[in-house]
Structure formats: C-alpha cells, structure tokens
Design an enzyme around this catalytic site. Structure first.
Site, PDB file in Angstrom:
ATOM      1  N   GLU A 194      73.442 125.107  -2.979  1.00 17.21           N
ATOM      2  CA  GLU A 194      73.576 123.892  -3.558  1.00 17.21           C
ATOM      3  C   GLU A 194      72.750 122.761  -3.369  1.00 17.21           C
ATOM      4  O   GLU A 194      73.107 121.777  -2.910  1.00 17.21           O
ATOM      5  CB  GLU A 194      75.241 123.456  -3.079  1.00 17.21           C
ATOM      6  N   GLY A 195      71.391 123.063  -3.546  1.00 13.49           N
ATOM      7  CA  GLY A 195      70.520 121.962  -3.245  1.00 13.49           C
ATOM      8  C   GLY A 195      69.819 122.189  -1.831  1.00 13.49           C
ATOM      9  O   GLY A 195      70.379 122.054  -0.966  1.00 13.49           O
ATOM     10  N   PRO A 231      66.963 133.533 -11.846  1.00 11.72           N
ATOM     11  CA  PRO A 231      65.839 133.979 -11.197  1.00 11.72           C
ATOM     12  C   PRO A 231      64.633 133.222 -11.106  1.00 11.72           C
ATOM     13  O   PRO A 231      63.928 133.044 -10.116  1.00 11.72           O
ATOM     14  CB  PRO A 231      65.720 135.412 -11.920  1.00 11.72           C
ATOM     15  N   GLY A 286      71.785 132.632  26.382  1.00 16.35           N
ATOM     16  CA  GLY A 286      70.520 133.422  26.581  1.00 16.35           C
ATOM     17  C   GLY A 286      70.541 134.923  25.898  1.00 16.35           C
ATOM     18  O   GLY A 286      70.955 134.925  24.638  1.00 16.35           O
ATOM     19  N   CYS A 336      78.421 129.963 -12.098  1.00 16.17           N
ATOM     20  CA  CYS A 336      77.192 130.423 -12.281  1.00 16.17           C
ATOM     21  C   CYS A 336      75.988 129.308 -12.599  1.00 16.17           C
ATOM     22  O   CYS A 336      75.903 129.122 -14.124  1.00 16.17           O
ATOM     23  CB  CYS A 336      77.214 131.805 -13.234  1.00 16.17           C
ATOM     24  N   GLY A 365      66.165 127.916  -9.916  1.00 16.86           N
ATOM     25  CA  GLY A 365      67.168 127.680  -8.842  1.00 16.86           C
ATOM     26  C   GLY A 365      67.387 126.144  -8.725  1.00 16.86           C
ATOM     27  O   GLY A 365      67.909 125.388  -9.431  1.00 16.86           O
TER      28      GLY A 365
END
Length: 418
Positions: free
Chosen positions: A398-399, A132, A374, A128, A135
């Site tokens: 992760e970036g 919010p 298609g 973690c 990032g």
C-alpha cells in the site's frame, strides 16, 4: 464533528477489550501453525465470523465511528495477535473500502455483503491494483478495460500481482486503465462477480512474512462484466475523464500535469489507498507493540550475571525508545484517522506520515526485540522472529516508505518531485 480526545469512550474500550481477548485466545495460539503451513486460516476466519468480528456490520460500525478511532483500534488489537492471521481476517476490508470509496449506494449494498458471506459460509474478497510492471508506478498500469457499447459490457485483460486473497476471493475489485493516454487519471475500478469466466489465479507467492495470508497473481483473460460493475457508473466516469482531459490539455499534454493537489482528479486506486493508509499504520503499531511486550517481559524475567537483563542500562534504554516510538506512531495514526472522519484535508499528507512512521517503527522495534532476546529471539521458539518477518511488509505494501516520503514531499512543496 467529533472533538479530538486521547481517551477512548466506554463503548470503544469494551470493543477493544473484546478484540484483545479474541486475539489472545484464538489468534495467538494458532499463529505459529498457520505461519508454517502458509495457508489461509479458514477455521480462524470462521471463528471470527461466528463472534461477529468478520462481518460487514462490525466493520461498518468501526468505519463510521464518529471519532475515527474504531478502525485503527481494531487493527491494532487484531495485529497484536498475529499479522498473518489478522490480514486474512481484515484483507477483505481493502476491497470493501475500494467499493465504499468509488461505488454507488446500490453497488455498496449489493457487493460488500457478498465479500464476507456469513458464519456458515465464509467468503473473502480481493483488491487488485499492482501489476508485474506497475506497483508504485500506477501510471504504467497495463490492465485494460474496453467498453462494449452494444452489449453494455466491459472487457478486461491483464495480470494483477500481490493481490491479497487473489484467486480465492468470491468478489474481486480490479483497477484497470480505460484511457491509457491519461495515465493514472484514466483508471477505473470494476467489480468482478463470483464465477466470472476468464479470471484465474496465477502464481501463489511464498513469502518472507504474513504467511497465513494468501497472496497471488490474478490473470484476466477476456473477462466480461456488465456495465453495472463499473464502480461509480459510466456517467460519473465520463465526466471525470472529460475533466482530466481538459486539465491535461491546459497543462500541455496528457503526461504533463503536475502532482495532484486540492481539487485535482484522483484515480481509483489512490482513493482506496488514501482511505486505508492510517489503518495499515495501526496494523504496524499492533505488531510493534506485541514484540515490545515480549521483549519487556523477557528482559524483566531473564537473568544474566545474577540480575535481570533489564537492569542493564543498554537494554532498558532500548525498551524506553521502543515504547516511545510505538506511542508516537499510534498518535500519528489516530490523528490521521480523526482528520479523515472530521473532513479535514491532509495538507501535510498526514495519512502518509502515519503509515510511514508506524511501518518504519514496526521494523525497528521488532529487530530490537530480537536483539534483546539474543539467541532465543532468533529461534522460532519465541514469536519475535515471526513478528520481525511480518513487520517487513508494512514498509512495502500500500505504498512503500519511499512512496510515502514522495507523497509527503510533494504535498509540502506543491512540486512534482520525482
């Protein structure tokens, strides 16, 4: 130091073929169902645990492969099967890497086994870091960890987002700020043991792709963990913070230090991401390869105007470009992985290069696969539309691709480019 080679050895080929078989026989048949259900595929994870793929031993063997190719080879094959299910199988690995990158030997031995459980009682773990409002901008992290010296406990408050396995994990690894004045240099990683009070799952996200992988917010409200849950230990943290403060003073203030370079302090989240970026590149290669193979088979068997679609030069050239880009992406991933295990410095941000090019390749190749199929490619009767949805994440997590370009540019120039 292992010599670089383009050839897998016999043991690596055996492992690759074993993983490919599992991906073909177990993951692929279940892919569409779990994508539609948008739930963690516990039965598939358990099957992976039964055969030894979802286990600490397996990932340790691949992680310590002296050529550096064990992990990227494994990621490519599993994600060739299906990205969502594969991420559910390997998502625990990011938390494990976080412990390996920052933890003591005792912490590694204590916590990583609890992340996986066993074949009869499968567990998962979560890393973690994102928030919010923070990032890619890790310096803006608001989750705070405060040391209670009287009780030798850390008190953690904040909200994490975009956490793979967040809230359902047995063990959470949380990055928090212990000295906000130092920005990203003032971060540390903490183990949150199972059953810890104050940790709860927030919103579970309904996603565009990788829908078989659980992604959610993690809310930390007065979470208390023992001092032993600080990865690396307090003595090491205090030394690192002291060095960071000294550098900040020398640079004219906490926020004035230049971009990280050789010998500079790295923060806890970045240490994890640097170790995992080539692996993410390998995931993207697996998804791209899967879409390319579907498109190639379709072009060779589907007839239009009385001849196979691949007989059209426009289609044939697209397939040639797709394969070339996939092979180039794999080579960048392998180079970065070999450099990492060989102790060679990423003087040109080779890890970020591998992740950037492979992720952009996956988006492009999966889009081309839809075009070659298609109208059929646009339907859920064929897997390329799912692969295209899944591929979108590689340029984000992760970036982002923009962050990778920033890292590369800063590394090449030595300038604090913003």
């Amino acid at each position: 130091m292992a010599e670089f080679t383009m050839e897998l050895n016999d043991e690596q080929r055996e492992v690759r073929d074993w993983l490919h078989g599992f991906a073909a026989d177990v993951i692929r048949p279940a892919a569409a169902e779990w994508d539609e259900r948008e739930e963690t595929p516990w039965p598939v994870i358990q099957e992976a645990a039964k055969v030894g793929i979802y286990s600490l031993d397996f990932y340790a063997q691949q992680y310590f492969d002296p050529t550096g190719l064990g992990i990227p080879m494994a990621m490519e094959e599993l994600f060739w099967g299906d990205a969502g299910i594969a991420l559910s199988i390997v998502g625990t690995g990011l938390a494990a890497v976080g412990v390996l990158a920052n933890g003591t030997e005792e912490q590694i031995g204590t916590w990583i086994p609890q992340m996986y459980g066993d074949a009869t009682d499968v567990k998962v773990a979560a890393f973690c870091s994102s928030e919010p409002d923070a990032g890619s901008d890790v310096a803006s992290m608001r989750t705070r960890a405060v040391y209670d010296e009287a009780k030798d406990e850390w008190v953690i408050n904040g909200t994490k987002t975009w956490a793979t396995n967040g809230g359902i994990a047995n063990v959470h690894v949380v990055v928090a700020s212990v000295d906000p004045e130092l920005g990203s240099k003032g971060h540390a990683s903490f183990i949150i043991p199972p059953g810890t009070r104050g940790l709860a799952q927030g919103q579970k996200f309904k996603k565009h792709g990788i829908r078989a992988s659980h992604t959610a917010e993690v809310v930390l409200d007065g979470v208390r963990v023992p001092g032993s849950c600080l990865l690396g230990g307090k003595e090491k943290l205090d030394e690192r913070l002291a060095r960071a403060r000294e550098r900040a003073r020398a640079a004219g203030g906490a926020g004035a230090s230049p971009a990280e370079g050789p010998g500079r302090v790295k923060n806890a989240a970045m240490a994890t991401f640097e170790a995992s970026r080539p692996a993410v590149g390998a995931m993207a290669v697996g998804t791209a390869r899967a879409a390319y193979e579907v498109a190639l088979e379709y072009a060779m068997t589907r007839e239009q105007f009385g001849r196979p679609v691949i007989d059209n030069q426009g289609v044939a050239f697209q397939l040639a470009d797709m394969r070339t880009q996939i092979d180039a992406a794999r080579l960048l991933v392998w180079r970065a992985s070999w450099m990492a295990v060989s102790g060679k410095r990423f003087t040109a941000a080779e890890g970020s290069m591998s992740k950037l090019f492979a992720s952009e390749t996956a988006k492009k190749v999966t889009a081309q696969a839809i075009q070659i199929l298609g109208g059929n490619g646009y339907t859920r009767e064929y897997p390329v539309e799912r692969m295209h949805r899944d591929a979108a994440i590689y340029t984000i997590f992760e970036g982002t691709s923009e962050i990778q370009r920033l890292v590369i540019a800063r590394t090449l120039s030595g300038m604090p480019i913003r």
